[in-house]
Structure formats: structure tokens, C-alpha cells
Scaffold this motif. Sequence first.
Motif, PDB file in Angstrom:
ATOM      1  N   CYS A  87       0.790  -1.084   0.103  1.00  6.41           N
ATOM      2  CA  CYS A  87       0.065   0.126  -0.130  1.00  6.41           C
ATOM      3  C   CYS A  87       0.785   1.343   0.018  1.00  6.41           C
ATOM      4  O   CYS A  87       0.507   2.172  -0.845  1.00  6.41           O
ATOM      5  CB  CYS A  87      -0.949  -0.142   1.416  1.00  6.41           C
ATOM      6  SG  CYS A  87      -2.048   1.339   1.197  1.00  6.41           S
ATOM      7  N   TRP A  90       2.473   1.642  -3.395  1.00  5.67           N
ATOM      8  CA  TRP A  90       1.567   2.128  -4.367  1.00  5.67           C
ATOM      9  C   TRP A  90       1.199   3.773  -4.206  1.00  5.67           C
ATOM     10  O   TRP A  90       0.938   4.467  -5.143  1.00  5.67           O
ATOM     11  CB  TRP A  90       0.361   1.292  -4.173  1.00  5.67           C
ATOM     12  CG  TRP A  90      -0.925   1.841  -5.150  1.00  5.67           C
ATOM     13  CD1 TRP A  90      -1.163   1.587  -6.630  1.00  5.67           C
ATOM     14  CD2 TRP A  90      -1.824   2.762  -4.755  1.00  5.67           C
ATOM     15  NE1 TRP A  90      -2.181   2.164  -6.890  1.00  5.67           N
ATOM     16  CE2 TRP A  90      -2.656   2.819  -5.870  1.00  5.67           C
ATOM     17  CE3 TRP A  90      -2.566   3.314  -3.659  1.00  5.67           C
ATOM     18  CZ2 TRP A  90      -3.845   3.592  -5.746  1.00  5.67           C
ATOM     19  CZ3 TRP A  90      -3.413   4.236  -3.473  1.00  5.67           C
ATOM     20  CH2 TRP A  90      -4.139   4.351  -4.868  1.00  5.67           C
ATOM     21  N   THR A  91       1.118   4.091  -2.791  1.00  7.18           N
ATOM     22  CA  THR A  91       0.404   5.552  -2.770  1.00  7.18           C
ATOM     23  C   THR A  91       1.556   6.490  -3.198  1.00  7.18           C
ATOM     24  O   THR A  91       1.344   7.392  -3.638  1.00  7.18           O
ATOM     25  CB  THR A  91       0.302   5.658  -1.149  1.00  7.18           C
ATOM     26  OG1 THR A  91      -0.891   4.765  -0.375  1.00  7.18           O
ATOM     27  CG2 THR A  91       0.010   7.108  -0.573  1.00  7.18           C
ATOM     28  N   LYS A  93       3.965   5.828  -5.489  1.00  3.40           N
ATOM     29  CA  LYS A  93       3.749   5.722  -7.170  1.00  3.40           C
ATOM     30  C   LYS A  93       2.695   6.719  -7.441  1.00  3.40           C
ATOM     31  O   LYS A  93       3.013   7.190  -8.606  1.00  3.40           O
ATOM     32  CB  LYS A  93       3.786   4.405  -7.284  1.00  3.40           C
ATOM     33  CG  LYS A  93       3.588   3.969  -8.991  1.00  3.40           C
ATOM     34  CD  LYS A  93       3.741   2.976  -9.327  1.00  3.40           C
ATOM     35  CE  LYS A  93       4.001   2.630 -10.893  1.00  3.40           C
ATOM     36  NZ  LYS A  93       3.904   1.202 -11.114  1.00  3.40           N
ATOM     37  N   THR A  94       1.382   6.377  -6.872  1.00  3.15           N
ATOM     38  CA  THR A  94       0.346   7.414  -7.387  1.00  3.15           C
ATOM     39  C   THR A  94       0.573   8.622  -7.314  1.00  3.15           C
ATOM     40  O   THR A  94       0.079   9.509  -8.214  1.00  3.15           O
ATOM     41  CB  THR A  94      -0.933   6.906  -6.302  1.00  3.15           C
ATOM     42  OG1 THR A  94      -1.162   5.255  -6.603  1.00  3.15           O
ATOM     43  CG2 THR A  94      -1.977   7.623  -6.961  1.00  3.15           C
ATOM     44  N   SER A 118      -0.376   4.050 -12.375  1.00 11.83           N
ATOM     45  CA  SER A 118      -0.141   3.370 -10.928  1.00 11.83           C
ATOM     46  C   SER A 118      -1.184   2.263 -10.789  1.00 11.83           C
ATOM     47  O   SER A 118      -0.981   1.378  -9.841  1.00 11.83           O
ATOM     48  CB  SER A 118      -0.501   4.308  -9.949  1.00 11.83           C
ATOM     49  OG  SER A 118      -1.672   5.097 -10.026  1.00 11.83           O
ATOM     50  N   PRO A 121      -5.122  -0.157  -6.177  1.00 11.45           N
ATOM     51  CA  PRO A 121      -4.588  -0.683  -4.925  1.00 11.45           C
ATOM     52  C   PRO A 121      -5.414  -2.075  -4.712  1.00 11.45           C
ATOM     53  O   PRO A 121      -6.249  -2.396  -5.161  1.00 11.45           O
ATOM     54  CB  PRO A 121      -4.799  -0.006  -3.525  1.00 11.45           C
ATOM     55  CG  PRO A 121      -6.045   0.834  -4.383  1.00 11.45           C
ATOM     56  CD  PRO A 121      -5.908   1.139  -5.619  1.00 11.45           C
ATOM     57  N   TRP A 125      -3.016  -6.406   0.162  1.00  8.93           N
ATOM     58  CA  TRP A 125      -1.566  -5.792   1.075  1.00  8.93           C
ATOM     59  C   TRP A 125      -1.907  -5.523   2.284  1.00  8.93           C
ATOM     60  O   TRP A 125      -0.821  -5.433   3.104  1.00  8.93           O
ATOM     61  CB  TRP A 125      -1.539  -4.628   0.162  1.00  8.93           C
ATOM     62  CG  TRP A 125      -1.129  -4.542  -1.294  1.00  8.93           C
ATOM     63  CD1 TRP A 125      -0.971  -5.669  -1.982  1.00  8.93           C
ATOM     64  CD2 TRP A 125      -1.136  -3.566  -2.323  1.00  8.93           C
ATOM     65  NE1 TRP A 125      -0.427  -5.768  -3.473  1.00  8.93           N
ATOM     66  CE2 TRP A 125      -0.823  -4.279  -3.613  1.00  8.93           C
ATOM     67  CE3 TRP A 125      -1.727  -2.388  -2.464  1.00  8.93           C
ATOM     68  CZ2 TRP A 125      -0.694  -3.457  -4.793  1.00  8.93           C
ATOM     69  CZ3 TRP A 125      -1.524  -1.642  -3.667  1.00  8.93           C
ATOM     70  CH2 TRP A 125      -1.111  -2.056  -4.696  1.00  8.93           C
TER      71      TRP A 125
END
Length: 269
Positions: A87, A90-91, A93-94, A118, A121, A125
Motif C-alpha cells: 500500500c 502504491w501510494t 507511486k500514485t 499506477s 490498490p 496488501w
Amino acid sequence: WLKGGSHRLTPPPARPVRLRQCSWGMLWRLRQAAAGLVVAWWGPKPEDWPVPGAWPAKYYDLAPVAVVDMCGGERGVSKWENVSRGCAEWTVKTLKCQQACHQTNYMEGFGVCMQNCSGQPERDWCDEPRSAPIPARRYCATFVNRWNLCMSNLTRLENSSEWMGVVDMCVFNCNASLDIQHEVNPGRRDPEPLGWHNSKCAARFFSCRGEDDRFCGEVNQLECEPPLGRGSQRCFVNDNRCRKNCPVRNATTSDNATSIGGAWLSALR
């Protein structure tokens, strides 16, 4: 073990260490310590900052606000190893993709750009790390589910402003947060407000209302007893369940996205 009648004490002979008996316990502890170090190493390190002694290098081990708000934890307290790695990555990267797509597809095709950059999610995770508190994992799963539902039409969002509006009004909704704070802390009479709520949302005041004060309902601040107001009502700030002091809880929020992903809660309780 008094030697020669003197009063000088001599220690008893040392017993041989039984390596065969303690080796497995020692090995297990070493493996646990190594596992903890591996988890701690995945975040940034002081040497990753180009300016020696800069303030980010002093707090490199703390998860940033954006990561905590999406993945669970406490602002200024939770470290990288306390939040879901999937998570968190991903955050970050977003956020990078949002800046890039804002430059290339600000007015058209922004949602498609974000989907290709991205993606979305994944709920699984949030099951890691197991060392994270259960409320933090509940929080992570709640907001991953909210994000996926709110962004179900991601590719139809044409510009950056539409995407930001969905994040602001749907994912991080002020009305929904009052119920979510109870969902992620079931059983607590006075759960803490979500970390982002106080910095984004106006304070709301609730008190036991109706016949025999049976229902928890929203009131004007002036109706609250001092020091909150000038009235006589006992008020609870940002708690739409009045700390369970009322016999019956009144549903005071009307946000349709309040209980997004609530079905998975029983698995973590």
C-alpha cells in the motif's frame, strides 16, 4: 566452598554450556531478529537524501502523511515497517503519477494516464505486516476498498480536477469518517478521529436528543454546555455515537459510501 577454613569466598566451578540444548532457541531468535531487520530496511535511509544533515534525513524512518492517511497508522508516529509495504509503495507511486499525468494529460485522458501509470490498490496488501495493530489493518482495508469503489470509473475522468474531486469528496469524505472511526475501532467508546479528519473537516457537535435522550444527534455548538458553547447540552465533538451514552444510536450521517467494504470487517475482528 570455603577454602582452607578462610572466609574468602571462591566461586563454584563453571558448568559447561550445553550448546546442543540452546542452539535451536538461539537460532530461532536470530531468525526473528533478521526478519525484523529485513522489514525495517525496505524504507528510505539517511544516505538517500542528497543534502547531508537535511531535516528529511532526521525523520527518514517515519511514514509520510499521505501514506499514513491511505494505509493506516498515526501521523508523525508510524514508521515504514508499521504500514503495509504494498500500500505504501502504491501510494508514493500514485502521487508521482499524479504529477506526471497532470503535466501530460491535464485536460484530457487524465484517468487513462493514471490507470496505466499506477493502477488500483489491492485489498490483500493490508494483511501485512502482521506486526501492525489490527485497527491499522482495518483502516488500510477500508480505504483501499473505498478507493477502488470511488475510482471504479477512473478511465472516464478526463482531467486532473475531476480526479482530485473524487479523492476529496468520495475517498476522504468528512461525513463518512465519523462512522469509519468506529468501524476500525469496534467496541471502543471514544475512538480517536481519523488522522486527516481534524486537518480537513470542520468540527461537528453531537448530543443525546429526543425523548429521554435516547438518540445521538447533531446539535448547534451554541447549545453545548461551556466551554464548547453557551447552552446546557452535554456535547461530544466529532463523535456521532456520543460515546455510546445514549440508549439508541441515531444514524446521523447520510453518506452512501460510509460502509464501503464493511463486509470484510468480521474477518479481522
